[in-house]
Scaffold this motif. Structure first.
Motif, PDB file in Angstrom:
ATOM      1  N   UNK A 100      35.512  21.110  13.798  1.00  0.00           N
ATOM      2  CA  UNK A 100      36.278  22.131  13.989  1.00  0.00           C
ATOM      3  C   UNK A 100      36.630  22.542  15.363  1.00  0.00           C
ATOM      4  N   UNK A 101      37.606  22.583  15.818  1.00  0.00           N
ATOM      5  CA  UNK A 101      37.923  22.961  17.275  1.00  0.00           C
ATOM      6  C   UNK A 101      38.184  24.347  17.089  1.00  0.00           C
ATOM      7  N   UNK A 102      37.588  25.114  18.111  1.00  0.00           N
ATOM      8  CA  UNK A 102      37.848  26.564  17.956  1.00  0.00           C
ATOM      9  C   UNK A 102      37.706  27.048  19.508  1.00  0.00           C
ATOM     10  N   UNK A 103      38.742  27.347  20.078  1.00  0.00           N
ATOM     11  CA  UNK A 103      38.943  28.089  21.427  1.00  0.00           C
ATOM     12  C   UNK A 103      38.978  29.413  21.477  1.00  0.00           C
ATOM     13  N   UNK A 104      38.582  29.899  20.357  1.00  0.00           N
ATOM     14  CA  UNK A 104      38.879  31.497  19.869  1.00  0.00           C
ATOM     15  C   UNK A 104      39.906  32.163  20.601  1.00  0.00           C
ATOM     16  N   UNK A 105      39.464  33.067  21.603  1.00  0.00           N
ATOM     17  CA  UNK A 105      40.668  33.905  22.292  1.00  0.00           C
ATOM     18  C   UNK A 105      40.419  33.787  23.805  1.00  0.00           C
ATOM     19  N   UNK A 106      39.466  32.737  24.257  1.00  0.00           N
ATOM     20  CA  UNK A 106      39.386  32.884  25.608  1.00  0.00           C
ATOM     21  C   UNK A 106      40.255  31.938  26.251  1.00  0.00           C
ATOM     22  N   UNK A 411      39.443  47.986  30.750  1.00  0.00           N
ATOM     23  CA  UNK A 411      38.905  49.220  31.413  1.00  0.00           C
ATOM     24  C   UNK A 411      39.232  48.820  32.835  1.00  0.00           C
ATOM     25  N   UNK A 412      40.046  49.223  33.476  1.00  0.00           N
ATOM     26  CA  UNK A 412      40.584  48.605  34.710  1.00  0.00           C
ATOM     27  C   UNK A 412      40.156  49.610  35.705  1.00  0.00           C
ATOM     28  N   UNK A 413      39.679  49.304  36.807  1.00  0.00           N
ATOM     29  CA  UNK A 413      39.345  50.154  37.961  1.00  0.00           C
ATOM     30  C   UNK A 413      40.642  50.426  38.920  1.00  0.00           C
ATOM     31  N   UNK A 414      40.784  51.603  39.277  1.00  0.00           N
ATOM     32  CA  UNK A 414      41.921  51.964  39.885  1.00  0.00           C
ATOM     33  C   UNK A 414      41.133  52.659  41.262  1.00  0.00           C
ATOM     34  N   UNK A 415      41.740  53.021  42.142  1.00  0.00           N
ATOM     35  CA  UNK A 415      41.333  53.743  43.406  1.00  0.00           C
ATOM     36  C   UNK A 415      40.599  55.026  43.018  1.00  0.00           C
ATOM     37  N   UNK A 416      41.098  55.573  41.947  1.00  0.00           N
ATOM     38  CA  UNK A 416      40.387  56.970  41.677  1.00  0.00           C
ATOM     39  C   UNK A 416      39.451  56.902  40.606  1.00  0.00           C
ATOM     40  N   UNK A 417      39.144  55.754  40.088  1.00  0.00           N
ATOM     41  CA  UNK A 417      38.464  55.400  39.063  1.00  0.00           C
ATOM     42  C   UNK A 417      38.841  54.657  37.866  1.00  0.00           C
ATOM     43  N   UNK A 418      38.375  54.434  36.638  1.00  0.00           N
ATOM     44  CA  UNK A 418      38.623  53.571  35.498  1.00  0.00           C
ATOM     45  C   UNK A 418      39.614  54.160  34.675  1.00  0.00           C
ATOM     46  N   UNK A 419      40.601  53.256  34.168  1.00  0.00           N
ATOM     47  CA  UNK A 419      41.314  53.772  33.352  1.00  0.00           C
ATOM     48  C   UNK A 419      41.512  52.750  32.155  1.00  0.00           C
ATOM     49  N   UNK A 489      41.780  41.371  22.129  1.00  0.00           N
ATOM     50  CA  UNK A 489      42.342  42.738  22.174  1.00  0.00           C
ATOM     51  C   UNK A 489      41.719  43.473  23.436  1.00  0.00           C
ATOM     52  N   UNK A 490      40.569  42.731  24.031  1.00  0.00           N
ATOM     53  CA  UNK A 490      39.974  43.384  24.974  1.00  0.00           C
ATOM     54  C   UNK A 490      39.686  42.579  26.128  1.00  0.00           C
ATOM     55  N   UNK A 491      39.972  42.817  27.297  1.00  0.00           N
ATOM     56  CA  UNK A 491      39.851  41.698  28.319  1.00  0.00           C
ATOM     57  C   UNK A 491      38.999  42.244  29.283  1.00  0.00           C
ATOM     58  N   UNK A 492      38.506  41.375  30.195  1.00  0.00           N
ATOM     59  CA  UNK A 492      37.617  41.479  31.350  1.00  0.00           C
ATOM     60  C   UNK A 492      38.768  41.739  32.400  1.00  0.00           C
ATOM     61  N   UNK A 493      38.212  42.308  33.612  1.00  0.00           N
ATOM     62  CA  UNK A 493      39.310  42.731  34.603  1.00  0.00           C
ATOM     63  C   UNK A 493      39.758  41.454  35.193  1.00  0.00           C
ATOM     64  N   UNK A 494      39.055  40.124  35.410  1.00  0.00           N
ATOM     65  CA  UNK A 494      39.459  38.790  35.868  1.00  0.00           C
ATOM     66  C   UNK A 494      40.543  38.318  35.028  1.00  0.00           C
ATOM     67  N   UNK A 495      40.348  38.308  34.003  1.00  0.00           N
ATOM     68  CA  UNK A 495      41.422  37.822  32.843  1.00  0.00           C
ATOM     69  C   UNK A 495      42.648  38.851  32.671  1.00  0.00           C
ATOM     70  N   UNK A 496      42.222  40.060  32.609  1.00  0.00           N
ATOM     71  CA  UNK A 496      43.437  40.971  32.708  1.00  0.00           C
ATOM     72  C   UNK A 496      44.464  41.026  33.883  1.00  0.00           C
ATOM     73  N   UNK A 497      43.749  40.574  34.972  1.00  0.00           N
ATOM     74  CA  UNK A 497      44.719  40.453  36.349  1.00  0.00           C
ATOM     75  C   UNK A 497      45.673  39.091  36.022  1.00  0.00           C
ATOM     76  N   UNK A 502      51.031  37.577  34.560  1.00  0.00           N
ATOM     77  CA  UNK A 502      52.033  36.751  33.646  1.00  0.00           C
ATOM     78  C   UNK A 502      53.132  37.424  33.176  1.00  0.00           C
ATOM     79  N   UNK A 503      52.700  38.923  32.925  1.00  0.00           N
ATOM     80  CA  UNK A 503      53.645  39.814  32.212  1.00  0.00           C
ATOM     81  C   UNK A 503      54.772  40.111  33.430  1.00  0.00           C
ATOM     82  N   UNK A 504      54.510  40.132  34.663  1.00  0.00           N
ATOM     83  CA  UNK A 504      55.403  40.420  35.660  1.00  0.00           C
ATOM     84  C   UNK A 504      56.353  39.476  35.811  1.00  0.00           C
TER      85      UNK A 504
END
Length: 507
Positions: A100-106, A411-419, A489-497, A502-504
């Motif tokens: 079974x080939x499974x790349x999941x969500x990564x 959970x992305x870090x901005x200049x004033x902290x995490x959001x 559903x939840x991404x690390x910062x590198x993947x989220x970047x 992509x969205x832009x």
């Protein structure tokens, strides 16, 4: 008069009564014993002393003391890779005919998970159990004369040396029992079409010829298919063409985020029945209408263990600390979050499947999937599982009357902290700042750890609303459209970047 339908319904009702009450705890002891007996002469069984484990009275305890936890990477590097080097009897007798080939969500290269003949049989038997459980749902006799449209991955499997490869839904569909072929849609020829869009186009073309009573597949792809059928035939809803549609068998992800958008495509209510079919096996299914929880398949080639969910037990790569304690089915408690561990007739041993579950009824062995170990959002101590995120999203959809079939966050870090930065897949024109406020309030009410985090390093919530099509295009870009594919559903910062870039480009 529906003679065939009444006959089938009668057989199901009688068979379900004859089977009687089960005993999940005793069934699990027997499953483990049989697994060890089958595996004792394999290289794995010899390395971990299965023979000596079987000599003990309490094999459940000795088994977990002797055999370490494995995630895919570790068991593949140490054991499963040998299956691709013409070795046999590695972790299970013989060699598997399927992987079974499974790349999941990564979006990374596919895992190759062994699927033995015994596992094929296990999946079939679990499917039969689910069909028998339909006697609890009080469906009319004519339902049992309709077809079931199963939307999975292509059944045109890839030949690779001495085995075939494909997603588990494609492998399962290519092995359907002969007696079921008359009910199965879209049929073998259409199911073989590799390109998902082409397959859906053919389904839409043939839709008027079918009397569909049930749908089966991951919600996001089922929705897209239904929209194509509705668009092709200029319908108001799917019941205009399939008036006897009464059941949707969901699976792969929680149905809650899709409930509103799914129901918008219906002309009347349908029964939604959850299933839990993973690349590693058929884990559980909903057996009664009083609950949306699923019953573990405890007598069918899979032995379950449960590690109490504690962020300290989860390593950075999502694997499990060897110090983490495991519980058998007889030791679990209702309402607690557990990391699911399985041993199977495909030669997975104490295997971290990556999901977290919660028991809603211990005696019945009924569970809900609460999230993924890799999707647990614990940056700055917020401790949010996917089910908490889904609950908050449902609150948003009800409060603002929105449809949000897809989402992701970081959970992305901005200049004033995490959001906590959310991207919601919706066509709604609601004010994103108002949605963010409501999300924040909902999460504070649902989770005390999140509330504490909000008073410290977690500064707040940001929301961006984008067309749901962007999510599907993202998956398609990663060659993951259709089949068993699930959005992260939840991404690390590198993947989220990468995601934000992509969205832009899509706007």
């Amino acid at each position: 008069m529906n003679i065939i339908g009444n006959f089938i319904k009668g057989v199901i009702n009688v068979t379900d009564k004859i089977t009687g009450d089960d005993n999940p705890i005793e069934e699990q002891k027997e499953v483990l014993k049989n697994l060890l007996q089958s595996g004792k002469d394999t290289s794995f069984g010899k390395a971990y002393g299965f023979d000596s484990i079987l000599e003990n009275e309490d094999i459940q305890t000795i088994f977990k003391l002797n055999v370490p936890y494995f995630d895919y990477n570790e068991i593949n590097v140490k054991w499963w890779h040998k299956l691709h080097e013409d070795q046999t009897d590695v972790t299970w007798p013989g060699s598997p005919d399927y992987f079974a080939l499974s790349s999941g969500t990564t979006g990374k290269s596919s895992k190759r998970i062994p699927v033995t003949d015994e596992m094929i049989d296990s999946i079939k038997q679990a499917g039969i159990k689910q069909v028998l459980a339909l006697s609890n749902f009080d469906l009319p006799a004519d339902f049992f004369e309709t077809g079931i449209l199963m939307l999975g991955s292509s059944t045109d499997l890839i030949e690779n040396n001495d085995h075939l490869e494909g997603e588990i839904s494609g492998i399962s569909a290519s092995n359907i029992p002969s007696w079921f072929s008359g009910y199965y849609k879209p049929g073998k020829e259409i199911a073989k079409i590799e390109d998902w869009d082409d397959r859906v186009a053919k389904i839409a073309e043939k839709a008027p010829d079918w009397n569909i009573g049930a749908l089966s597949g991951i919600p996001s792809w089922i929705e897209l298919m239904l929209k194509e059928v509705i668009k092709k035939h200029n319908l108001n809803n799917i019941h205009d063409i399939w008036p006897n549609l009464q059941v949707y068998t969901s699976g792969g992800v929680a149905f809650r985020p899709y409930e509103k958008s799914f129901n918008a495509l219906m002309g009347k209510p349908v029964a939604v029945i959850d299933t839990y079919l993973a690349s590693e096996g058929f884990i559980a299914f909903q057996s009664r209408p009083e609950t949306d929880a699923m019953k573990l398949v405890t007598d069918n080639g899979i032995y379950f263990e449960f590690v109490p969910f504690n962020p300290d037990y989860i390593l950075d790569d999502g694997s499990l600390s060897q110090d983490a304690p495991s519980l058998s089915l007889s030791e679990v408690e209702k309402g607690q979050n557990y990391v699911l561990i399985i041993s199977t007739v495909s030669g997975a041993w104490r295997y971290l499947i990556g999901d977290t579950v919660e028991f809603t009824d211990v005696d019945r062995a009924e569970i809900k999937i609460t999230g993924r170990t890799k999707f647990f959002l614990n940056t700055v101590g917020s401790q949010l599982s996917v089910n908490k995120l889904d609950d908050a999203l449902k609150d948003i959809m009800e409060s603002f009357d929105m449809e949000i079939p897809e989402y992701t966050l970081c959970a992305k870090k901005y200049e004033d902290g995490f959001y906590h930065t959310w991207y919601l897949g919706t066509t709604s024109k609601q004010d994103s700042k108002e949605v963010a406020k409501k999300l924040d309030v909902s999460l504070k009410a649902a989770n005390k750890n999140y509330k504490v985090a909000r008073s410290k390093a977690l500064k707040g919530v940001k929301v961006f609303m984008v067309d749901p099509e962007i999510f599907y295009t993202w998956n398609n870009r990663n060659k993951k459209k259709g089949g068993q594919v699930k959005m992260e559903r939840v991404m690390k910062e590198e993947k989220f970047a990468e995601w934000e870039d992509f969205v832009k480009k899509q706007n």
